[in-house]
Design an enzyme around this catalytic site. Sequence first.
Site, PDB file in Angstrom:
ATOM      1  N   ASP A 169       0.836  -1.197   0.000  1.00 38.59           N
ATOM      2  CA  ASP A 169       0.000   0.000   0.000  1.00 38.59           C
ATOM      3  C   ASP A 169       0.875   1.254   0.000  1.00 38.59           C
ATOM      4  O   ASP A 169       0.599   2.224  -0.718  1.00 38.59           O
ATOM      5  CB  ASP A 169      -0.915  -0.023   1.220  1.00 38.59           C
ATOM      6  CG  ASP A 169      -1.750   1.244   1.344  1.00 38.59           C
ATOM      7  OD1 ASP A 169      -2.619   1.469   0.486  1.00 38.59           O
ATOM      8  OD2 ASP A 169      -1.524   2.007   2.299  1.00 38.59           O
TER       9      ASP A 169
ATOM     10  N   GLU B  20      -1.802  -5.521  -3.611  1.00 36.70           N
ATOM     11  CA  GLU B  20      -0.906  -4.759  -2.730  1.00 36.70           C
ATOM     12  C   GLU B  20       0.155  -5.671  -2.121  1.00 36.70           C
ATOM     13  O   GLU B  20       1.322  -5.277  -1.992  1.00 36.70           O
ATOM     14  CB  GLU B  20      -1.709  -4.070  -1.635  1.00 36.70           C
ATOM     15  CG  GLU B  20      -2.529  -2.898  -2.141  1.00 36.70           C
ATOM     16  CD  GLU B  20      -3.273  -2.176  -1.043  1.00 36.70           C
ATOM     17  OE1 GLU B  20      -3.540  -0.968  -1.204  1.00 36.70           O
ATOM     18  OE2 GLU B  20      -3.592  -2.817  -0.009  1.00 36.70           O
TER      19      GLU B  20
END
Length: 243
Positions: free
Chosen positions: A66, A138
């Site tokens: 992220d 992610e």
Amino acid sequence: MNRKKGRLTGQEALDAAFNAVDHAPLLEKLGIELADEHLRLALTHRSFANENGMLPNNERLEFLGDAVLGLSVATQLYHQYPDRPESDISKMRASIVSRYGLADIAREISLGQHILLGKGEDSTDGREKDSILADTTEALLGALYIQHGFEPARDVVLRLFKHKIDTASAVGLHQDWKTTLQEKVAEKRLPAPVYESEATGPEHEQIFTSHVLINGERKGTGTGTNKKLAEQQAAHQAFLAIR
């Protein structure tokens, strides 16, 4: 060796599930090598880990990915759109790295078939869930960062997200209207939106129609070639209606 009723568990189950799928096509689409230990962890959803003796799962890698994704996209937008104010590029970044944006990329690289899921998630179409696809994307980026460092991971991000970044200034094409609507109803202290969807036509060319209800009243309707697009269109219409 841990066995229960003849079924593999623990690390044996993980290795068997991982080796049952050819991951070469995924790595080819990523355009970079990734060691089995990193790839296996990035693909291990918590549902699989929990069902097999509380194995490590990909959530820590997701946390790293992220950060890599956010910085990579923000930096590119900063340089690519020098005349856009902070408020614009902030919204553009949020749209690109949203759950829906990430799930789009996951589908483009056929990530779903590679994810290691528990039986419960697998039986309820977990491989098609936006949240699982987004989180695993992610995690992959986090794994790339761990093995190769920031710059190679950033290069993968910019290659995969190039179209979204290049078209980020287009009017609302990549706006996450469901999230925008959710924020607006919360601001107005209204009940959460409720979506109702139906599909018509033959299976290979279905058209989806979605309605969004707020406080029991229909506020928006949308159509699309998949449920997600129809709901986004309905959410956009509802947002305009209550704005």
